[in-house]
Scaffold this motif. Structure first.
Motif, PDB file in Angstrom:
ATOM      1  N   VAL A 175       0.851  -1.187   0.000  1.00  0.00           N
ATOM      2  CA  VAL A 175       0.000   0.000   0.000  1.00  0.00           C
ATOM      3  C   VAL A 175       0.886   1.236   0.000  1.00  0.00           C
ATOM      4  N   ALA A 182       0.782   5.207   0.554  1.00  0.00           N
ATOM      5  CA  ALA A 182      -0.065   6.242   1.160  1.00  0.00           C
ATOM      6  C   ALA A 182       0.475   7.623   0.808  1.00  0.00           C
ATOM      7  N   ALA A 194      -1.999  11.451  -4.875  1.00  0.00           N
ATOM      8  CA  ALA A 194      -2.552  10.105  -5.060  1.00  0.00           C
ATOM      9  C   ALA A 194      -3.092   9.942  -6.478  1.00  0.00           C
ATOM     10  N   THR A 223      -7.304   4.576   2.552  1.00  0.00           N
ATOM     11  CA  THR A 223      -6.096   4.391   3.347  1.00  0.00           C
ATOM     12  C   THR A 223      -6.459   3.614   4.617  1.00  0.00           C
ATOM     13  N   ALA A 245      -1.917   9.136   7.505  1.00  0.00           N
ATOM     14  CA  ALA A 245      -1.602   9.890   6.299  1.00  0.00           C
ATOM     15  C   ALA A 245      -2.625  11.007   6.157  1.00  0.00           C
ATOM     16  N   SER A 280      -5.356   5.612  -0.978  1.00  0.00           N
ATOM     17  CA  SER A 280      -4.070   4.939  -1.126  1.00  0.00           C
ATOM     18  C   SER A 280      -4.105   4.116  -2.399  1.00  0.00           C
ATOM     19  N   GLN A 332      -2.963   0.417  -3.931  1.00  0.00           N
ATOM     20  CA  GLN A 332      -2.520  -0.941  -3.621  1.00  0.00           C
ATOM     21  C   GLN A 332      -1.949  -1.537  -4.902  1.00  0.00           C
ATOM     22  N   ARG A 347       3.634   9.412   1.409  1.00  0.00           N
ATOM     23  CA  ARG A 347       3.849   9.246   2.859  1.00  0.00           C
ATOM     24  C   ARG A 347       4.756   8.045   3.079  1.00  0.00           C
TER      25      ARG A 347
END
Length: 81
Positions: free
Chosen positions: A6, A8, A15, A34, A40, A45, A47, A68
């Motif tokens: 993942v 973040a 993103a 997330t 974050a 997020s 994946q 992040r």
């Protein structure tokens, strides 16, 4: 996604930018919420499969995407790589 990681972010803009770049590179990704264990600034997020880690980090670095961190699920939650 088996063996997934993942990524973040601190901002939705970053993103969505990462999503666009990774899809353009034909890397299989999923946009997801997330996980609550990851602190974050962004609720989104990405994946992706651990087999794509090298390409993902190269793209993020080359395109100066602010992240992040990249996390792997562990027995105690998530650990940063």
């Amino acid at each position: 996604m088996e063996n997934s990681l993942v990524m973040a972010f601190d901002s939705t803009q970053q993103a969505l930018r990462a999503e666009m770049l990774l899809e353009y590179a034909e890397i299989e990704i999923d946009l997801c919420p997330t996980p609550k264990e990851i602190t974050a600034g962004c609720a989104l997020s990405i994946q992706f499969g651990s087999e794509d880690l090298k390409r993902v980090t190269e793209i993020v670095h080359d395109q100066s995407v602010e992240i992040r961190g990249i996390f792997r699920r562990s027995a105690s939650g998530y650990e940063e790589l």
